[in-house]
Design a protein around this motif. Sequence first.
Motif, PDB file in Angstrom:
ATOM      1  N   ALA A  61       0.838  -1.207   0.000  1.00 57.00           N
ATOM      2  CA  ALA A  61       0.000   0.000   0.000  1.00 57.00           C
ATOM      3  C   ALA A  61       0.866   1.247   0.000  1.00 57.00           C
ATOM      4  O   ALA A  61       0.631   2.178  -0.775  1.00 57.00           O
ATOM      5  CB  ALA A  61      -0.929  -0.008   1.217  1.00 57.00           C
ATOM      6  N   VAL A  62       1.885   1.254   0.848  1.00 53.97           N
ATOM      7  CA  VAL A  62       2.776   2.417   0.897  1.00 53.97           C
ATOM      8  C   VAL A  62       3.538   2.547  -0.418  1.00 53.97           C
ATOM      9  O   VAL A  62       3.675   3.648  -0.967  1.00 53.97           O
ATOM     10  CB  VAL A  62       3.724   2.320   2.111  1.00 53.97           C
ATOM     11  N   VAL A  87      -4.337   3.934   2.618  1.00 56.82           N
ATOM     12  CA  VAL A  87      -3.214   4.231   3.512  1.00 56.82           C
ATOM     13  C   VAL A  87      -3.666   5.126   4.664  1.00 56.82           C
ATOM     14  O   VAL A  87      -3.262   4.919   5.816  1.00 56.82           O
ATOM     15  CB  VAL A  87      -2.027   4.845   2.739  1.00 56.82           C
TER      16      VAL A  87
END
Length: 143
Positions: free
Chosen positions: A110-111, A125
Amino acid sequence: MNSNIYRFAAALVSGVVFGLGLSLSGMLNPARIQGFLDVFGAWDPSLAFVLGGAVAIAFVGVQVMNRIRHPAFDDSFHVPTSRRVDAPLVVGSALFGLGWGIGGFCPGPAVASLSLGIPQTVLFVIAMLVGMTLYDRVWSRRA
């Protein structure tokens, strides 16, 4: 101070290699994850190969860790000591699985996916960070 720079550099290089691997394997695309979880539909087995590679690398890493006294830039390894399966572990695992299945992301990808600029990724996020902060402020204080 030099050891802090080395730790930071090692963490940065590890993160870049991890993100590059996620990108090259296509794991920044949540449709890949959701396709893997759709075992009765259009199943995409590519995540199984990525997971297999990760398990093999982790196995080698654990073997190396067991043979050396301490990591290069720290005094000791920081590994979990508890083997107990309790309610917080089960609930946390279930929440992780739900988020993974619905959003198609786990925290690392996700990051890394923020670099793609997809609005849904930013929302995921933010929700992830709110959940982590909520856990830290409410539930982790009880222990």
